[in-house]
Design an enzyme around this catalytic site. Structure first.
Site, PDB file in Angstrom:
ATOM      1  N   ASP A  67       0.808  -1.216   0.000  1.00  0.00           N
ATOM      2  CA  ASP A  67       0.000   0.000   0.000  1.00  0.00           C
ATOM      3  C   ASP A  67       0.845   1.272   0.000  1.00  0.00           C
ATOM      4  OD1 ASP A  67      -2.569  -0.929  -0.244  1.00  0.00           O
ATOM      5  OD2 ASP A  67      -2.918  -1.125   1.924  1.00  0.00           O
ATOM      6  N   HIS A 170     -11.529   7.140   4.201  1.00  0.00           N
ATOM      7  CA  HIS A 170     -10.630   8.292   4.254  1.00  0.00           C
ATOM      8  C   HIS A 170     -11.394   9.490   3.708  1.00  0.00           C
ATOM      9  CE1 HIS A 170      -6.599   5.883   4.058  1.00  0.00           C
ATOM     10  NE2 HIS A 170      -6.747   6.388   5.259  1.00  0.00           N
ATOM     11  N   CYS A 266      -5.277   9.264  -3.797  1.00  0.00           N
ATOM     12  CA  CYS A 266      -4.499   8.454  -2.851  1.00  0.00           C
ATOM     13  C   CYS A 266      -3.081   8.219  -3.356  1.00  0.00           C
ATOM     14  CB  CYS A 266      -5.135   7.085  -2.644  1.00  0.00           C
ATOM     15  SG  CYS A 266      -6.861   7.139  -2.269  1.00  0.00           S
ATOM     16  N   ASP A 607     -63.422  13.410  21.464  1.00  0.00           N
ATOM     17  CA  ASP A 607     -64.871  13.506  21.276  1.00  0.00           C
ATOM     18  C   ASP A 607     -65.502  13.452  22.658  1.00  0.00           C
ATOM     19  OD1 ASP A 607     -64.918  13.542  18.450  1.00  0.00           O
ATOM     20  OD2 ASP A 607     -64.513  11.382  18.435  1.00  0.00           O
ATOM     21  N   LEU A 641     -47.789   9.307  23.809  1.00  0.00           N
ATOM     22  CA  LEU A 641     -47.932  10.546  24.557  1.00  0.00           C
ATOM     23  C   LEU A 641     -48.006  10.306  26.060  1.00  0.00           C
ATOM     24  CD1 LEU A 641     -48.082  13.297  23.357  1.00  0.00           C
ATOM     25  CD2 LEU A 641     -50.543  13.258  23.661  1.00  0.00           C
ATOM     26  N   HIS A 642     -48.922   9.418  26.456  1.00  0.00           N
ATOM     27  CA  HIS A 642     -49.105   9.189  27.883  1.00  0.00           C
ATOM     28  C   HIS A 642     -47.927   8.440  28.480  1.00  0.00           C
ATOM     29  CE1 HIS A 642     -53.350   9.720  26.400  1.00  0.00           C
ATOM     30  NE2 HIS A 642     -53.163  10.727  27.236  1.00  0.00           N
TER      31      HIS A 642
END
Ligand code: ARG
Length: 713
Positions: A67, A170, A266, A607, A641-642
């Site tokens: 590399d 990278h 690279c 309601d 919610l509750h």
């Protein structure tokens, strides 16, 4: 005569290039698959093209270091200073010595990162061509703690970007600043905070987003010299966008190197970039240290602490670790935490404190207090409480905070030895109250987690991609919840159920009614909706006009819902309806019969509402809080919610079980961080039916599910 090339590049012939090991996803499956000849000619072509516009230097390739062709990782230079790359992976570490020699030979002032602090050079550090700051990545290769050192050594401003996609490991694989202040980049490679930072620094008309397809062809891995951009391949669209920005694309195929995860950028390191005149050291990265103590490994606490850091965009180093040797002995770790800004660090530290981490002690100080001046209003810098037992230091003494809850403030009453601390919500503050502000003199006390706490977490929170099927995991959760409920009932404890109308829609009303009847529920918290649907179901066999057993609407059914409300209103309330024989079954019928108290909180979409529904929200909150006090378990069934409302009022140490079909709701509640809370992603009706079945057989029957057996149902 062309003018002498300004830019100097370092390259390395691919004599020993091959894919030999796997340290990035591109290499996976490509070991031994790169073609020597093709690699050589592709490299030559690039070298030739770059030679037209730059002065290219070469470093001698070394056998065994395949590399080393990727010289971008050798280091980063700025003026006559160079910072040497410090590789994360052992495979590439031997390259460091050769690059060091090369930099020194050229007369650079060479700076080196401390051992164990990875920094992968210009692969992760790119100068903005216009603004004069340096973009540096962290998260995959380079460590965040390297950033302030770069700022200091190169005397440059650093902007930290977090990489989150291993394919773009990278910075130069997904991000390429261009001359004229343009930026070509692939936004999904970065976390949200980094994207915001990029957007704040580069105006939108200068940003050139790169598609996933182009990014996969390493289009961002480009070398920009003057108006030219050298890269492997770009789509016609990207080329057009770059042309519109005044740049000319030069394609030079680098497919052999892509097998190792690299392309044009690279393969060349730009050396001796001139320092912009306005540069000066600046870096927002902040760090701090915490202690963590407990059964760090077997309870998974260390794991979770490190996850909190990484998920919060930070980075850590474990500075010290003392492992407890026996099952009962605890371990201790000191963790160095870094974050890209002080704000981010503050958030991380708070989340770590929730896990029981303590700041590495500095001077002990008393808590700071400030006096309330307006009714119901806290001083600006108030300390916001969590669900965890907390102590505050007053007059040199640590005193426990009473009535612990989340999102409150701490009020101190009395002086000296009789000083008292209590959690309070804003609306109860009175002028003259002394409120704790800032962060000094406050500590959270966490009970030490044990190995035994672990299964609760494993069974419930492992639902993302694990070996056990979700059905089976629900089975395990039911088993444990049933067992706990049975224990609590046996000891005369309190279980508070929080339920949404979905209990009725999913056919769970009978089961919840059974739980009330059998003494498994000591209080019921809900909204108008649950009661209305339960009563409609009890009186007419439908919920919202739908027959639960047939799963189909019945003729005229839509009126049933309103008829139910009307019937209860006529009686004057649910209790009256039961007494008058109007309501003869269902959840609320059982509540009245068994004297199980309930609180119904109103909302805008109600309601009716039923006469029982509390339309004064503050009163509803107070009623909820009253019922929650002293609870041993909160069973939350399909009401976001509750459930969240109740969760906020519940101190740590109370078992919280949250069942919801929506994983987001479950996670939200589980995120309160209590070890005793568990989340179950499941259909509420099915969960209740399993739960009731299990409780029915608690004394006699065999266990339905065992963790080590396949599910038998
Ligand atoms: N195989 C090399 C690695 O994974 C490729 C390096 C590519 N270099 C770069 N600057 N992106 O380290």
């Amino acid at each position: 005569m062309p003018s002498p090339p300004r830019v100097r590049l370092l390259m390395c012939r691919p004599d020993f290039f091959e894919v030999r090991y796997v340290i990035n996803p591109w290499m996976d499956g490509n070991v031994g698959r790169s073609a020597q000849d093709a690699a050589r000619s592709q490299w030559q072509a690039l070298h030739g093209r770059l030679g037209e516009v730059a002065q290219v230097e070469l470093i001698e390739p070394r056998p065994g270091l395949p590399d080393m062709v990727f010289t971008a990782n050798a280091g980063v230079t700025f003026g006559n200073r160079a910072i040497l790359g410090r590789f994360l992976y052992r495979e590439r570490q031997p390259e460091e010595a050769h690059f060091r020699e090369w930099f020194t030979g050229l007369g650079f002032d060479v700076f080196e990162m401390p051992p164990d602090l990875p920094f992968e050079g210009a692969g992760d550090a790119l100068l903005d061509r216009e603004g004069g700051w340096m973009w540096i990545a962290y998260g995959l290769r380079t460590e965040l703690d390297a950033h302030p050192l770069v700022a200091r050594w190169l005397d440059v401003e650093v902007c930290s970007l977090r990489l989150i996609d291993p394919r773009f490991y990278h910075l130069d694989t997904c991000f390429c600043p261009l001359e004229g202040g343009w930026l070509m980049y692939h936004p999904p490679a970065f976390d949200a905070a980094s994207n915001r930072l990029i957007e704040a620094r580069v105006p939108s008309e200068r940003r050139i987003p790169v598609s996933a397809a182009d990014a996969a062809h390493f289009a961002c891995n480009a070398i920009n010299i003057g108006q030219r951009i050298f890269l492997n391949h770009a789509s016609p669209e990207l080329k057009a966008a770059l042309a519109a920005a005044g740049h000319e694309v030069v394609e030079t195929p680098l497919t052999e190197f892509m097998k190792a995860g690299g392309a044009a950028k690279c393969l060349a390191l730009c050396v001796g970039e001139p320092r912009p005149s306005r540069a000066s050291a600046a870096c927002e990265v902040q760090s701090d240290s915490v202690h963590l103590e407990g059964h760090l490994l077997d309870s998974g606490l260390l794991d979770r602490a490190l996850d909190v850091i990484v998920d919060g965009g930070g980075s850590f180093r474990v500075m010290e670790f003392r492992l407890g040797r026996q099952r009962q002995s605890t371990s201790r770790a000191e963790i160095h935490v870094s974050a890209p800004s002080s704000d981010a660090l503050g958030k991380l530290m708070a989340r770590l404190a929730d896990l029981g981490a303590t700041a590495v002690p500095r001077e002990e100080a008393d808590a700071q207090l400030e006096t309330v001046t307006g009714t119901g209003v806290a001083p600006e810098d108030f300390y916001a409480t969590t669900i965890y037992p907390t102590e505050v230091r007053v007059g040199g003494r640590w005193i426990p905070v009473q009535d612990q809850r989340m999102d409150g403030v701490v009020v101190i009453r009395g002086e000296g030895d009789s000083a008292e601390a209590r959690c309070t919500i804003f609306r109860r503050l009175e002028p003259g109250d002394r409120v704790v502000i800032g962060g000094a003199g406050i500590r959270r006390v966490r009970r030490v987690e044990t190995r035994e706490d672990r299964p609760a977490i494993a069974a419930d929170f492992a639902f993302m991609g694990e070996r056990v099927s979700s059905e089976r995991r629900v089975g395990l959760a039911v088993e444990r919840v049933a067992w706990q409920m049975h224990q609590i009932r046996g000891q005369g404890g309190r279980i508070v159920a929080v339920a949404g109308p979905v209990v009725v829609h999913t056919g769970g009303a009978d089961r919840l009614a059974w739980l009330v009847r059998e003494g498994y529920v000591q209080a019921l918290l809900a909204g108008n909706g649950l009661a209305v649907h339960d009563i409609e179901q009890a009186m007419f066999g439908t919920s919202l006009g739908v027959d639960a057993r047939l799963g189909a609407g019945v003729r005229g059914g839509h009126r049933n819902h309103l008829r139910a409300i009307n019937a209860i209103r006529r009686c004057g309330g649910i209790a009256q309806a039961v007494r008058q024989g109007v309501l003869e079954s269902g959840i609320f019928y059982e509540c009245i019969r068994r004297d199980v108290p309930f609180a119904l909180a109103a909302s805008i979409r109600d309601d009716g509402p039923l006469p029982d529904t509390l339309t004064d929200m503050i009163r509803a909150q107070d009623e909820y809080a009253r019922h929650i006090k002293g609870a041993d378990m909160i069973l939350m069934l399909g009401s976001m919610l509750h459930s969240i409302g109740s969760g906020n009022m519940t101190p740590a140490g109370v078992k919280m079980v949250c069942v919801d079909i929506n994983p987001a709701v479950v996670t939200k509640l589980a995120d309160r961080g209590s070890v005793l809370s568990s989340g179950v992603v499941a259909d509420v009706g099915s969960f209740l039916s399993l739960l009731v079945e299990r409780l029915r057989h608690m004394e006699s029957g065999p266990m339905l599910y065992r963790a080590d057996e396949p599910m038998a149902v």
